[in-house]
Design a protein around this motif. Structure first.
Motif, short mmCIF file in Angstrom:
data_model
loop_
_atom_site.label_atom_id
_atom_site.label_comp_id
_atom_site.label_asym_id
_atom_site.label_seq_id
_atom_site.Cartn_x
_atom_site.Cartn_y
_atom_site.Cartn_z
N LEU B 229 0.80 -1.21 0.00
CA LEU B 229 0.00 0.00 0.00
C LEU B 229 0.85 1.28 0.00
CD1 LEU B 229 -3.04 0.59 0.00
CD2 LEU B 229 -2.86 0.92 2.47
N TRP B 233 1.08 3.98 -3.13
CA TRP B 233 0.68 5.39 -3.03
C TRP B 233 1.85 6.32 -3.32
CZ3 TRP B 233 -3.71 7.36 -3.81
CH2 TRP B 233 -4.87 6.66 -3.48
N SER B 234 3.00 5.96 -2.79
CA SER B 234 4.19 6.80 -3.03
C SER B 234 4.49 6.87 -4.52
CB SER B 234 5.41 6.22 -2.31
OG SER B 234 5.17 6.21 -0.93
N ALA B 237 1.86 8.95 -6.27
CA ALA B 237 2.05 10.37 -5.98
C ALA B 237 3.20 10.94 -6.81
CB ALA B 237 2.30 10.58 -4.50
#
Lengths: 226, 344
Positions: B229, B233-234, B237
């Protein structure tokens, strides 16, 4: 509707363009701006439409300044010499896109298609249309938001006699509906019976502004077009 | 006939000059030459290998003596524990860390960033050479090579593909589209409606980001890469901030051109210098020094760390800000050019 042009000026590379020009246009006028190529006709219209940034001077429509572009675009419809339509899409798509940006009702698109006899071509890609038809779509698009002032840059350039006549008939109808029209032409004879006022530009300067009857009997016409 | 062909060739050359295509012909060989100069080549031999050792670990005296005596080849750094040494390696301050292999005397594990790299090759060759000189032929000191980055050429290449994709949308797709809208006066047409310049610019940036996201998602699906997760997300982004930065940059490149043809040429002129130094920085210490000066590097390095080392978004605040800053600055310049109706 009142258009005020005050000391409007744009010079390209020292010579060509438009020297400081002033005039006022009142509601309901149908003005032909005539002059030879390079006289400054297109430059004048493009500055009023916000396509070009003037070197100097100001333009106001009903008191709205050129700087307030987003308010001004609802007052001015502009038809450039070469139709700038999304030619890989249909006629309807072009009208719907601009209709949405102007937030007009969808019924307005139908009315416009009907008004300009474009219903048979609504699904045709713009690139498949003749120049005259493209010009008609372009005029229809510029009037979607019901702008009171219509500017047309050489609307009959490159059109045959039949198409030219058709465009001028359209302009007559639009004028009769209460719009103010300013259009350019380098063939003054063509607009003799159409225009209510003629402005002549020569080498970037306004050299005549008056009634067609005065213009055609003046020395200016003889000098420029004989 | 020959005269006509000559006239046409002269005309084509004039068009090529006008469209800046000739610049491309001059630029590509020049750029390749500069990159080749920066790729280490023979200078590799002259560079010292930086190797890390752990203070309380059991190293054989023969190994230590050999490494110390070969001080023209090796520079030794000592660390209190393995975690410290690995941090040093991740920060690219060293080339490898040697630790004793569990349960095997005279046998060591070499920890490197990536197995397939010139640093790994240099360490193995250097240590083997020392051992040959000292002991003749015997069992190699280095019994295992462990990589901090996940293995597999597909996985290793993924950051480069992602960089290529982001730059392709930024420097090839968007400039051509912006220039087309300018060339056909479509943009001026749109500005005859109540939209603002900022809205048009943001729509174009959003388009670039959507194209990048879709292409990256497809690439991800086809490469079969799984994320936890945090990494997911990193990565997303950074993909989006990179997409923002290079879409905005690409729009500016489009604004600098009057025609689609010149936008394509100028796009390539921006594309190659952004792609190659970053992508090749793993293979050259010289390029590693130059690459941080290029806007694509603050995107490439974090994406690589996130994808290959499981790093997180908050480890790269400077890079994030740099990409955001470049994006905002280029959008600002585009906005100024748009207001002036520059080359429109």
């Amino acid at each position: 509707m009142q258009l005020e042009v005050d000391r409007l000026c744009k010079i390209y590379k020292g010579t060509r363009g438009l020297r400081a020009t002033d005039f006022t246009v009142e509601k309901g006028e149908l003005i032909a701006v005539v002059g030879h190529n390079g006289a400054g006709k297109s430059t004048l219209l493009k500055m009023i439409a916000g396509w070009l940034v003037p070197d100097n001077g100001r333009v106001r429509v009903d008191g709205i300044d050129l700087g307030d572009r987003r308010a001004l675009v609802r007052k001015i419809g502009f038809v450039p010499e070469t139709p700038n339509l999304f030619d890989f899409f249909s006629v309807e798509y072009n009208l719907v896109l601009f209709g949405r940006l102007f937030q007009v009702a969808s019924s307005r698109i139908e009315e416009t298609l009907q008004e300009f006899n474009l219903l048979p071509f609504r699904h045709s890609k713009v690139q498949t249309l003749s120049k005259g038809l493209k010009q008609r779509v372009s005029i229809a698009r510029s009037l979607l938001a019901d702008a009171p002032l219509l500017l047309l840059d050489e609307p009959t350039s490159g059109l045959d006699f039949e198409m030219t006549r058709e465009i001028y008939l359209s302009l007559g109808k639009i004028h009769a509906s209460g719009k103010t029209i300013l259009f350019t032409s380098h063939r003054p004879e063509e607009i003799k019976s159409l225009a209510t006022r003629i402005m002549v530009l020569h080498q970037g300067s306004l050299v005549f502004d008056g009634q067609p009857s005065e213009y055609f009997t003046s020395n200016i016409h003889q000098t420029l077009y004989s | 006939m020959i005269r006509n062909i000559a006239i046409l060739i002269a005309n084509d050359l004039a068009i090529a000059f006008k469209n800046k295509t000739l610049y491309l012909v001059l630029f590509i060989p020049l750029f390749v030459f500069v990159v080749l100069q920066l790729v280490d080549g023979n200078r590799l031999d002259a560079q010292k290998i930086k190797i890390g050792l752990i203070e309380h670990a059991q190293y054989t005296p023969a190994l230590l003596q050999s490494l110390r005596s070969a001080d023209r080849v090796f520079t030794i750094s000592w660390f209190t524990d393995q975690a410290d040494a690995q941090r040093w390696l991740k920060e690219k301050n060293g080339d490898g860390v040697l630790i004793p292999s569990a349960g095997q005397a005279d046998s060591f594990t070499l920890i490197v960033l990536a197995k397939a790299s010139f640093q790994t090759l240099a360490i193995v060759e250097g240590v083997s050479e020392l051992q040959r000189m000292l002991e003749g032929k015997s069992k190699s000191w280095i019994s295992e090579i462990r990589s901090l980055q996940e293995d597999g050429i597909q996985q290793q290449m993924l950051p480069t593909w992602i960089l290529m994709l982001v730059l392709l949308v930024g420097f090839i797709v968007l400039p051509a589209q912006v220039a087309e809208e300018k060339e056909k006066k479509l943009l001026l047409g749109l500005l005859q409606t109540p939209i603002s310049e900022v809205e048009w610019l943001l729509a174009k940036v959003a388009l670039g980001m959507i194209l990048i996201a879709v292409a990256a998602a497809l690439l991800q699906l086809m490469a079969g890469v799984d994320f936890d997760l945090v990494s997911g997300w990193s990565y997303f982004a950074f993909l989006m901030i990179g997409g923002f930065c290079f879409s905005a940059f690409g729009i500016l490149v489009g604004f600098l051109c009057q025609t689609q043809a010149s936008a394509r040429t100028l796009g390539v002129l921006f594309y190659l210098p952004h792609l190659l130094p970053s992508a090749l920085s793993d293979f050259s210490q010289e390029l590693t020094k130059v690459a941080p000066l290029i806007p694509s590097y603050p995107f490439y390095e974090p994406v690589k760390s996130i994808l290959l080392e499981g790093a997180g978004l908050f480890e790269f605040p400077v890079q994030w800000l740099a990409l955001f800053g470049i994006g905002v600055f280029t959008l600002f310049v585009s906005h100024r050019l748009m207001k002036k109706r520059w080359l429109m």
